[in-house]
Scaffold this motif. Structure first.
Motif, PDB file in Angstrom:
ATOM      1  N   GLN A   1     -56.421 -78.991 -71.875  1.00 45.05           N
ATOM      2  CA  GLN A   1     -56.690 -77.703 -73.144  1.00 45.05           C
ATOM      3  C   GLN A   1     -55.575 -76.940 -72.669  1.00 45.05           C
ATOM      4  O   GLN A   1     -54.772 -76.634 -72.472  1.00 45.05           O
ATOM      5  CB  GLN A   1     -57.929 -77.074 -73.464  1.00 45.05           C
ATOM      6  CG  GLN A   1     -58.442 -78.220 -74.803  1.00 45.05           C
ATOM      7  CD  GLN A   1     -59.851 -76.909 -75.370  1.00 45.05           C
ATOM      8  OE1 GLN A   1     -59.872 -76.009 -74.110  1.00 45.05           O
ATOM      9  NE2 GLN A   1     -60.482 -76.932 -75.916  1.00 45.05           N
ATOM     10  N   ASN A   2     -55.895 -76.861 -71.140  1.00 38.82           N
ATOM     11  CA  ASN A   2     -55.180 -75.496 -70.038  1.00 38.82           C
ATOM     12  C   ASN A   2     -53.922 -76.954 -69.617  1.00 38.82           C
ATOM     13  O   ASN A   2     -53.117 -76.660 -69.487  1.00 38.82           O
ATOM     14  CB  ASN A   2     -55.917 -75.205 -68.658  1.00 38.82           C
ATOM     15  CG  ASN A   2     -56.952 -74.105 -69.086  1.00 38.82           C
ATOM     16  OD1 ASN A   2     -56.423 -73.615 -70.410  1.00 38.82           O
ATOM     17  ND2 ASN A   2     -57.809 -73.990 -69.015  1.00 38.82           N
ATOM     18  N   VAL A   3     -53.938 -78.346 -69.353  1.00 41.54           N
ATOM     19  CA  VAL A   3     -53.264 -79.201 -68.800  1.00 41.54           C
ATOM     20  C   VAL A   3     -52.169 -79.555 -69.851  1.00 41.54           C
ATOM     21  O   VAL A   3     -50.574 -79.025 -69.677  1.00 41.54           O
ATOM     22  CB  VAL A   3     -53.325 -80.368 -68.491  1.00 41.54           C
ATOM     23  CG1 VAL A   3     -52.549 -81.240 -68.866  1.00 41.54           C
ATOM     24  CG2 VAL A   3     -54.057 -80.040 -67.261  1.00 41.54           C
ATOM     25  N   ASN A   4     -52.331 -79.058 -71.285  1.00 40.69           N
ATOM     26  CA  ASN A   4     -51.610 -78.940 -72.080  1.00 40.69           C
ATOM     27  C   ASN A   4     -50.765 -77.858 -71.992  1.00 40.69           C
ATOM     28  O   ASN A   4     -49.229 -78.492 -72.441  1.00 40.69           O
ATOM     29  CB  ASN A   4     -51.739 -79.269 -73.809  1.00 40.69           C
ATOM     30  CG  ASN A   4     -50.951 -79.096 -74.990  1.00 40.69           C
ATOM     31  OD1 ASN A   4     -50.694 -80.142 -75.190  1.00 40.69           O
ATOM     32  ND2 ASN A   4     -50.909 -78.180 -75.721  1.00 40.69           N
ATOM     33  N   LYS A   5     -50.913 -76.946 -71.729  1.00 39.02           N
ATOM     34  CA  LYS A   5     -50.061 -75.365 -71.955  1.00 39.02           C
ATOM     35  C   LYS A   5     -49.368 -75.824 -70.422  1.00 39.02           C
ATOM     36  O   LYS A   5     -48.502 -74.766 -71.148  1.00 39.02           O
ATOM     37  CB  LYS A   5     -51.808 -74.420 -71.760  1.00 39.02           C
ATOM     38  CG  LYS A   5     -52.353 -73.761 -72.847  1.00 39.02           C
ATOM     39  CD  LYS A   5     -53.346 -72.609 -72.656  1.00 39.02           C
ATOM     40  CE  LYS A   5     -53.930 -72.950 -74.008  1.00 39.02           C
ATOM     41  NZ  LYS A   5     -55.248 -71.512 -73.579  1.00 39.02           N
ATOM     42  N   LEU A   6     -50.288 -75.902 -69.312  1.00 38.75           N
ATOM     43  CA  LEU A   6     -49.017 -76.115 -68.049  1.00 38.75           C
ATOM     44  C   LEU A   6     -47.980 -77.044 -68.256  1.00 38.75           C
ATOM     45  O   LEU A   6     -46.399 -76.642 -67.923  1.00 38.75           O
ATOM     46  CB  LEU A   6     -49.973 -76.309 -66.946  1.00 38.75           C
ATOM     47  CG  LEU A   6     -49.262 -76.801 -66.006  1.00 38.75           C
ATOM     48  CD1 LEU A   6     -48.263 -75.415 -65.370  1.00 38.75           C
ATOM     49  CD2 LEU A   6     -49.671 -77.488 -64.942  1.00 38.75           C
ATOM     50  N   LEU A   7     -48.072 -78.553 -69.356  1.00 40.36           N
ATOM     51  CA  LEU A   7     -47.214 -79.262 -69.110  1.00 40.36           C
ATOM     52  C   LEU A   7     -45.442 -78.699 -70.532  1.00 40.36           C
ATOM     53  O   LEU A   7     -44.826 -78.772 -69.860  1.00 40.36           O
ATOM     54  CB  LEU A   7     -47.147 -80.086 -69.678  1.00 40.36           C
ATOM     55  CG  LEU A   7     -48.584 -81.346 -69.243  1.00 40.36           C
ATOM     56  CD1 LEU A   7     -48.914 -82.293 -69.356  1.00 40.36           C
ATOM     57  CD2 LEU A   7     -47.873 -81.809 -68.069  1.00 40.36           C
ATOM     58  N   LYS A   8     -46.584 -77.335 -70.676  1.00 35.63           N
ATOM     59  CA  LYS A   8     -45.487 -77.142 -72.937  1.00 35.63           C
ATOM     60  C   LYS A   8     -44.563 -76.051 -71.714  1.00 35.63           C
ATOM     61  O   LYS A   8     -43.613 -75.867 -72.024  1.00 35.63           O
ATOM     62  CB  LYS A   8     -46.578 -76.740 -73.468  1.00 35.63           C
ATOM     63  CG  LYS A   8     -45.500 -76.045 -74.470  1.00 35.63           C
ATOM     64  CD  LYS A   8     -46.399 -75.723 -76.201  1.00 35.63           C
ATOM     65  CE  LYS A   8     -46.175 -75.233 -77.138  1.00 35.63           C
ATOM     66  NZ  LYS A   8     -46.458 -74.757 -78.596  1.00 35.63           N
TER      67      LYS A   8
END
Length: 681
Positions: free
Chosen positions: A293-300
């Motif tokens: 979930q946090n990786v998704n936020k980082l990539l976004k």
């Protein structure tokens, strides 16, 4: 594909090159050998104050670290003998063959080896082989594009922020399942990104310079990419579990439907990521939902040009060793010299042997085993294993901290232990890998695609219990909790671990302590969570588990107080599994030796040492090692094994048997009062 295996391995070591060759010659003739070279001793040291220096001080002075190594011990010497002498001889014989059938193992080995040595062609092609992948990366315009390209890159071994792999299901060990794990840190472990000591800061500074240099060599247009990559990876590192948290199989086992997995990263298309890897599955075991979930936020939140830059970097660093000399040398400078203190690269021919072994290890292992591992040794090692199994059962019966009900289940698991010795009973077919003698890069790609296809075809299918996770020539051993098995490749079954012509005490301190070590992994902090069938299942009473955890916590605290280098203490929580296995292995081996001597005459001293003392000398010599400070710092931060010196000295204060063998007085530095000693198994 990032394969996730959960087996626990122990690095092994052997004698100095001159001694190893000498004893090997004697072994071939059946002549008795001393087993321990007394020139290794340092008589100015006291055995009861610093056993490593006492037993190995002479050896260390006489064996400085070669410029091509970051550490130098018996493990390295034996590995060098196996790879650069024995395998080289095998490869040289194959290269001389005039008629090698296309697709045969001989053709693959010879042509890959020659492609690695064909530096003229490598230089001429420059980075042209990377172009198809670079074009895909440069075409990334969105996170959906990134997911697709990252999946295609991972198929050939290029890292991204998410790794996928296949292994037996922890809760259904007879069936293979897809796993997800965190990935993508160039420095290997998150502590490298946040420690503020001068040596770690220097590593980060050098990493920035390294990335800049690699991009310049490739003539990529991006300016100062190093700092951008470091900044991105630093953010990524903060999202990841620590290497200690990763040791908890309960916390990191989160099985879910694949559709649920996809929903964890709504902006990064995991379906496309998996589809490009030809993965088809209904379920997956997720390591850490919050990470995704946090990786998704980082990539976004990260500019797409930065993500393209990161993908290019991962591609470049993955294949640096297959590119022209300038890339290869710069890759070595950072990852070997800066990170581990290695001063110079091995000769190209030596690296060609090791690269061939890395890609075609099993075909080479078949030839190695046939030539260097006598069949009769299997029976001898099997007898040793059964001896350790018997003693372990007796030790379990004598435990005061474990209840009878848990003891019964421990016996059930111990009885179910299986083992593999020397080499596989059946060999894989590698004939579909296309190898050409003038295309090193494509050969590496072909081998990667073969390994990837082999793995994904296992998803949802029964586990092959006969499969080996190490090649026969490997100087190592492992315990696999999912198979409840221990494995001893032929590569480690040589002096000083196993020496058929040495006295029993030396062998028990060597190979039998290693066997005991691997047995104990089945009952360490991780292995003890798996039952007799290899499933992640609690078989302990609540009180017994609390007693076990209390003992291991004390051992964690004990090792956490040991400083490997100024400012760098051993991570007791990270190394607890290996430390428990060392303590257990030594204990089992000592009592197995004592049991074998019952009813027999007391063995005569050798070189002035009785059998009890020689047992501990046998353990010390397999771990003698000189290590660069850089490699030691790296080990303390990333490796679940304690430094060699502390694998020797660390367990000794907890063994009354050591104190008795060396007549240590209570005031000696390596002696603890009974109340402070820790006995687990």
């Amino acid at each position: 594909m990032k394969l996730i295996h959960l087996c626990y391995a122990t690095f092994a070591v052997s004698l100095a090159m001159s001694a190893c060759k000498k004893e090997s010659d004697q072994e071939a003739t059946g002549e008795k050998v001393p087993g321990f070279n007394i020139s290794s001793l340092d008589s100015t040291a006291k055995a009861c104050d610093d056993f490593d220096t006492y037993a190995n001080g002479g050896w260390k002075k006489a064996n400085p670290i070669p410029g091509t190594e970051s550490r130098w011990g018996a493990f390295n010497v034996l590995d060098k003998e196996n790879k650069e002498v024995r395998l080289r001889g095998i490869i040289d014989e194959i290269v001389k063959l005039e008629d090698r059938k296309n697709g045969s193992e001989e053709q693959q080995i010879a042509d890959y080896y020659q492609s690695y040595l064909d530096t003229a062609t490598i230089e001429k092609r420059a980075i042209t082989p990377l172009k198809p992948y670079l074009d895909k990366i440069n075409g990334v315009q969105s996170l959906k594009d990134l997911a697709s390209v990252s999946g295609e890159l991972q198929k050939v071994g290029v890292s991204s922020v998410i790794g996928l792999g296949v292994d037996a299901d922890l809760k259904d060990s007879k069936t293979n399942v897809l796993y997800q794990g965190q990935d993508g840190l160039s420095l290997g472990e998150r502590s490298y990104y946040d420690r503020m000591d001068s040596s770690t800061v220097k590593v980060r500074d050098e990493f920035v310079k390294h990335v800049d240099k690699m991009f310049a060599l490739a003539a990529f247009p991006e300016q100062k990419p190093g700092q951008t990559i470091l900044d991105f990876e630093t953010k990524l590192a903060k999202l990841q579990l620590t290497n200690v948290e990763l040791r908890d199989p309960v916390k990191t086992y989160n099985k879910m439907a694949f559709k649920g997995f996809q929903s964890l990263t709504p902006d990064f298309d995991l379906e496309a990521f998996a589809d490009k890897q030809d993965i088809k599955t209904d379920s997956i075991v997720v390591q850490d939902k919050l990470y995704l979930q946090n990786v998704n936020k980082l990539l976004k939140a990260t500019p797409i040009e930065t993500l393209r830059l990161y993908a290019k970097w991962q591609l470049l660093t993955r294949f640096a060793g297959y590119l022209p000399k300038s890339f290869d040398q710069e890759n070595f400078r950072f990852f070997s010299t800066v990170m581990r203190g290695t001063k110079q690269q091995k000769a190209r021919v030596e690296r060609a042997i090791r690269s061939t072994d890395g890609l075609l290890g099993m075909p080479l292992g078949k030839l190695f085993s046939k030539k260097y591992f006598p069949e009769e040794d299997k029976k001898k090692v099997s007898d040793m294993i059964e001896n350790v199994r018997t003693v372990y059962g007796e030790r379990i019966d004598k435990l005061t901290w474990m209840s009878d009900s848990t003891k019964a289940k421990a016996h059930k698991k111990l009885k179910a232990f299986t083992y593999k010795i020397g080499y596989p009973d059946k060999w894989k077919d590698y004939s579909s890998i296309k190898i050409e003698k003038d295309k090193l890069f494509e050969n590496a790609i072909a081998a990667s695609l073969f390994a990837h296809k082999e793995e994904i075809e296992k998803i949802g299918k029964p586990v092959d219990k006969a499969e080996w996770l190490m090649t026969p020539q490997t100087v190592n051993a492992y315990y696999n909790p999912l198979n409840n098995e221990i494995v001893f490749p032929a590569g480690i079954l040589q002096p000083p671990f196993y020496n058929r012509n040495a006295d029993d005490a030396i062998n028990y301190g060597g190979i039998i302590a290693v066997i005991g070590h691997e047995f104990t992994h089945g009952f360490d902090d991780q292995g003890s969570q798996f039952d007799d069938e290899g499933n992640l299942k609690n078989w302990w009473t609540t009180a017994d588990r609390a007693n076990f955890d209390k003992l291991t916590k004390k051992y964690i605290d004990y090792f956490s107080g040991i400083e490997a280098l100024p400012g760098f203490k051993i991570n007791g929580a990270l190394t607890i599994g290996e430390n428990v296995a060392d303590l257990g292995g030594l204990t089992l081996a000592y009592y197995a030796l004592e049991k074998s001597l019952k009813g027999k005459a007391e063995p005569a001293p050798i070189d002035g040492f009785n059998w009890k003392q020689r047992f501990f000398l046998g353990w010390a010599q397999v771990w003698h090692m000189n290590t660069t400070n850089e490699a030691l710092r790296n080990q303390v931060q990333t490796d679940p094994h304690s430094p060699a010196k502390d694998r020797i000295n660390g367990p000794m204060p907890h063994l009354k048997e050591f104190q008795a063998a060396w007549n240590c007085s209570p005031g000696s530095k390596m002696i603890l009062p009974d109340s402070a000693r820790i006995v687990i198994w």
